[in-house]
Scaffold this active site. Structure first.
Site, PDB file in Angstrom:
ATOM      1  N   ASP A  54       0.791  -1.248   0.000  1.00  0.00           N
ATOM      2  CA  ASP A  54       0.000   0.000   0.000  1.00  0.00           C
ATOM      3  C   ASP A  54       0.822   1.297   0.000  1.00  0.00           C
ATOM      4  O   ASP A  54       0.460   2.270   0.692  1.00  0.00           O
ATOM      5  CB  ASP A  54      -0.966   0.023   1.189  1.00  0.00           C
ATOM      6  CG  ASP A  54      -1.931  -1.150   1.197  1.00  0.00           C
ATOM      7  OD1 ASP A  54      -1.920  -1.930   0.235  1.00  0.00           O
ATOM      8  OD2 ASP A  54      -2.695  -1.288   2.166  1.00  0.00           O
ATOM      9  N   LYS A  96      -6.719  -4.699  -3.176  1.00  0.00           N
ATOM     10  CA  LYS A  96      -7.332  -5.401  -2.039  1.00  0.00           C
ATOM     11  C   LYS A  96      -8.337  -4.490  -1.332  1.00  0.00           C
ATOM     12  O   LYS A  96      -8.055  -3.320  -1.103  1.00  0.00           O
ATOM     13  CB  LYS A  96      -6.251  -5.876  -1.070  1.00  0.00           C
ATOM     14  CG  LYS A  96      -5.433  -4.762  -0.422  1.00  0.00           C
ATOM     15  CD  LYS A  96      -4.344  -5.365   0.445  1.00  0.00           C
ATOM     16  CE  LYS A  96      -3.560  -4.360   1.231  1.00  0.00           C
ATOM     17  NZ  LYS A  96      -4.310  -3.541   2.182  1.00  0.00           N
ATOM     18  N   CYS A 141      -2.063  -2.592   7.725  1.00  0.00           N
ATOM     19  CA  CYS A 141      -2.075  -3.527   6.591  1.00  0.00           C
ATOM     20  C   CYS A 141      -0.833  -4.408   6.509  1.00  0.00           C
ATOM     21  O   CYS A 141      -0.917  -5.542   6.028  1.00  0.00           O
ATOM     22  CB  CYS A 141      -2.295  -2.754   5.302  1.00  0.00           C
ATOM     23  SG  CYS A 141      -3.968  -2.068   5.228  1.00  0.00           S
TER      24      CYS A 141
HETATM   25  C1  C5J Z   1      -3.045   0.565   5.575  1.00  0.00           C
HETATM   26  C2  C5J Z   1      -4.768   1.789   6.725  1.00  0.00           C
HETATM   27  N1  C5J Z   1      -2.554   0.369   4.355  1.00  0.00           N
HETATM   28  N2  C5J Z   1      -3.933   2.204   7.690  1.00  0.00           N
HETATM   29  N3  C5J Z   1      -4.302   1.091   5.674  1.00  0.00           N
HETATM   30  O1  C5J Z   1      -2.380   0.304   6.563  1.00  0.00           O
HETATM   31  O2  C5J Z   1      -5.936   2.073   6.783  1.00  0.00           O
END
Ligand code: C5J
Length: 223
Positions: free
Chosen positions: A27, A132, A165
């Protein structure tokens, strides 16, 4: 078969089998790292995540130079938001919610500018890109099949955020039998104390989820 590389790690050395270890970059999207995105809409100081970009690029270059598998994930939702449960959308009192229009397009929506990976880490042809809807990269995605197709047994993690994540995906991966390592400088959180605690949880109890190593230790063993 080539001998495994030994990486100095916590809680003990990690054995990396060349060619069977994918770099999984979680991400690293504009929506989390740049002002005006989803992370900022929740009131976070997004500048904290920038520190992980350079170290992740070092790993990415190393994996690409060896022709080893690379997986990028993007947290994003379908344009009609049919994969976004209220339990995820209706959280906190953000300035904008997922799907609302912002300066980088609709927040966390697939294909919008904000959902793209930051330019310095952009995927290249042949690399796996997983969109995702959840925090874990195995939930409702083809990731498991892609890793099996590539013959991957070990996963080296970078990305954001450490405790959300990245940690969720490491736990999912561990349950599926993958040997997981997180590279400390290549991950970041909006909350530095959460990053430290997430890594501590991963390596506790003899590596109950996996291993952690510094970037230098990883690069040293790749040399
Ligand atoms: C991720 C989030 N990628 N913190 N998303 O950690 O909402």
């Amino acid at each position: 078969m080539t001998d495994p590389l030994t990486i100095v790690a916590r809680p003990f050395a990690y054995q990396l089998p060349p060619g069977q270890a994918a770099l999984v970059i979680i991400d690293m999207q504009r929506d989390f790292i740049e002002p005006g995105g989803f992370g900022a809409s929740l009131g976070n100081d997004v500048s904290r995540l920038e520190a992980a970009v350079g170290p992740t690029r070092v790993l990415l270059d190393a994996w690409r130079a060896r022709g080893w598998p690379v997986v990028h994930t993007r947290e994003c939702h379908l344009a009609d938001l049919s994969d976004l449960p209220p339990a995820k959308r209706d959280r906190g009192s953000p300035a904008l919610r997922i799907g609302d229009p912002g300066p980088m397009g609709r927040l966390l929506v697939r294909g919008e500018p904000g959902s793209q990976i930051v330019p310095s880490l952009a995927p290249v042809s042949g690399e796996v890109v997983i969109d995702k809807p959840g925090k874990g990269a195995f939930y409702a995605t083809p990731l498991q099949g892609e890793l099996q197709r590539l013959g991957v047994t070990h996963l080296v993690f970078a990305g954001v955020t450490t405790e959300v994540c990245v940690q969720t995906t490491m736990r999912e991966a561990n349950d599926r039998g993958y040997e997981c390592l997180i590279v400390e400088e290549a991950t970041a959180s909006y909350f530095p104390e959460f990053k430290a605690q997430a890594i501590a949880m991963i390596v506790a109890q003899g590596g109950i989820v996996g291993w952690a190593a510094g970037l230098d230790a990883v690069m040293e063993s790749l040399r």
